[in-house]
Design a protein around this motif. Structure first.
Motif, mmCIF file in Angstrom:
data_model
loop_
_atom_site.group_PDB
_atom_site.id
_atom_site.type_symbol
_atom_site.label_atom_id
_atom_site.label_comp_id
_atom_site.label_asym_id
_atom_site.label_seq_id
_atom_site.Cartn_x
_atom_site.Cartn_y
_atom_site.Cartn_z
ATOM 1 N N UNK A 14 0.861 -1.174 0.000
ATOM 2 C CA UNK A 14 0.000 0.000 0.000
ATOM 3 C C UNK A 14 0.898 1.225 0.000
ATOM 4 N N UNK A 15 1.033 1.857 -1.163
ATOM 5 C CA UNK A 15 1.868 3.052 -1.282
ATOM 6 C C UNK A 15 0.999 4.269 -0.986
ATOM 7 N N UNK A 16 1.433 5.044 -0.028
ATOM 8 C CA UNK A 16 0.604 6.145 0.465
ATOM 9 C C UNK A 16 1.386 7.458 0.452
ATOM 10 N N UNK A 17 0.731 8.520 0.007
ATOM 11 C CA UNK A 17 1.285 9.865 0.141
ATOM 12 C C UNK A 17 0.836 10.383 1.491
ATOM 13 N N UNK A 18 1.749 10.440 2.437
ATOM 14 C CA UNK A 18 1.389 10.803 3.812
ATOM 15 C C UNK A 18 1.741 12.263 4.085
ATOM 16 N N UNK A 19 0.826 12.952 4.717
ATOM 17 C CA UNK A 19 1.086 14.354 5.070
ATOM 18 C C UNK A 19 2.067 14.402 6.239
ATOM 19 N N UNK A 20 3.035 15.288 6.136
ATOM 20 C CA UNK A 20 3.993 15.438 7.230
ATOM 21 C C UNK A 20 3.256 15.917 8.480
ATOM 22 N N UNK A 21 3.666 15.364 9.608
ATOM 23 C CA UNK A 21 3.020 15.733 10.869
ATOM 24 C C UNK A 21 1.927 14.751 11.276
ATOM 25 N N UNK A 22 1.473 13.942 10.319
ATOM 26 C CA UNK A 22 0.509 12.899 10.693
ATOM 27 C C UNK A 22 1.301 11.699 11.208
ATOM 28 N N UNK A 23 0.592 10.681 11.663
ATOM 29 C CA UNK A 23 1.311 9.483 12.096
ATOM 30 C C UNK A 23 1.128 8.388 11.039
ATOM 31 N N UNK A 24 2.039 7.422 11.066
ATOM 32 C CA UNK A 24 1.936 6.303 10.124
ATOM 33 C C UNK A 24 0.601 5.604 10.307
ATOM 34 N N UNK A 25 0.179 5.441 11.561
ATOM 35 C CA UNK A 25 -1.102 4.778 11.842
ATOM 36 C C UNK A 25 -2.266 5.509 11.175
ATOM 37 N N UNK A 26 -2.312 6.830 11.305
ATOM 38 C CA UNK A 26 -3.424 7.595 10.721
ATOM 39 C C UNK A 26 -3.513 7.358 9.211
ATOM 40 N N UNK A 27 -2.369 7.255 8.585
ATOM 41 C CA UNK A 27 -2.354 7.023 7.143
ATOM 42 C C UNK A 27 -2.808 5.617 6.787
ATOM 43 N N UNK A 28 -2.461 4.653 7.620
ATOM 44 C CA UNK A 28 -2.903 3.277 7.380
ATOM 45 C C UNK A 28 -4.424 3.200 7.484
ATOM 46 N N UNK A 29 -4.975 3.800 8.519
ATOM 47 C CA UNK A 29 -6.430 3.761 8.744
ATOM 48 C C UNK A 29 -7.155 4.476 7.598
ATOM 49 N N UNK A 30 -6.660 5.637 7.241
ATOM 50 C CA UNK A 30 -7.292 6.435 6.192
ATOM 51 C C UNK A 30 -7.282 5.715 4.839
ATOM 52 N N UNK A 31 -6.293 4.865 4.643
ATOM 53 C CA UNK A 31 -6.167 4.172 3.359
ATOM 54 C C UNK A 31 -6.583 2.707 3.441
ATOM 55 N N UNK A 32 -7.300 2.371 4.515
ATOM 56 C CA UNK A 32 -7.837 1.009 4.678
ATOM 57 C C UNK A 32 -6.792 -0.088 4.568
ATOM 58 N N UNK A 33 -5.632 0.136 5.160
ATOM 59 C CA UNK A 33 -4.624 -0.924 5.194
ATOM 60 C C UNK A 33 -5.121 -1.990 6.172
ATOM 61 N N UNK A 34 -5.309 -3.219 5.710
ATOM 62 C CA UNK A 34 -5.828 -4.241 6.615
ATOM 63 C C UNK A 34 -4.809 -4.610 7.692
ATOM 64 N N UNK A 35 -5.314 -4.870 8.898
ATOM 65 C CA UNK A 35 -4.430 -5.333 9.960
ATOM 66 C C UNK A 35 -3.958 -4.244 10.900
ATOM 67 N N UNK A 36 -4.267 -2.987 10.595
ATOM 68 C CA UNK A 36 -3.942 -1.907 11.538
ATOM 69 C C UNK A 36 -5.254 -1.520 12.203
ATOM 70 N N UNK A 37 -5.438 -1.990 13.430
ATOM 71 C CA UNK A 37 -6.727 -1.797 14.096
ATOM 72 C C UNK A 37 -6.808 -0.466 14.834
#
Ligand code: FES
Length: 106
Positions: A14-37
């Motif tokens: 899952x390649x994601x353009x993440x905004x600086x200042x956010x967390x890796x988790x927030x980006x996983x959730x926002x992009x529906x990465x499975x397995x990050x609860x």
């Protein structure tokens, strides 16, 4: 924007353009990465946002703070490169960061 990649156990990337200042988790959730609860919503209180940091990125992501380390004890199959993705702040130096989602969360 900083490019980060989550890899799930079946090898899906899952390649994601993440905004600086956010967390890796927030980006996983926002992009529906499975397995990050992320049950606690990023409060470092659940260990269900556990990831493995690609070896090449361990130095740049840094070591967990003591509170994160305590929570990691509850993570499923903790390894030396384990981190809680809600504690990884996205910044330009992390461009290309690769995080692997564990087989399951705690
Ligand atoms: S979301 Fe709960 S510890 Fe990261």
């Amino acid at each position: 924007m900083t490019k980060i990649t989550f890899v799930t156990q079946d090898g899906t990337r899952y390649d994601i353009d993440a905004a600086d200042g956010t967390t890796a988790m927030e980006n996983a959730v926002r992009n529906d990465v499975p397995g990050i609860e992320a049950e606690c919503g990023g409060a470092c209180a659940c260990a269900t946002c556990h990831v493995y940091v690609d070896e090449a990125w361990r130095e740049k992501t840094g070591e967990p703070e003591p509170m994160e380390e305590d929570m990691l004890d509850f993570a499923y199959e903790m390894r030396p490169n384990s981190r809680l993705s809600c504690q990884i702040k996205i910044r330009p130096e992390l461009d290309g960061l690769v995080l692997t989602v564990p087989e399951r969360q705690a």
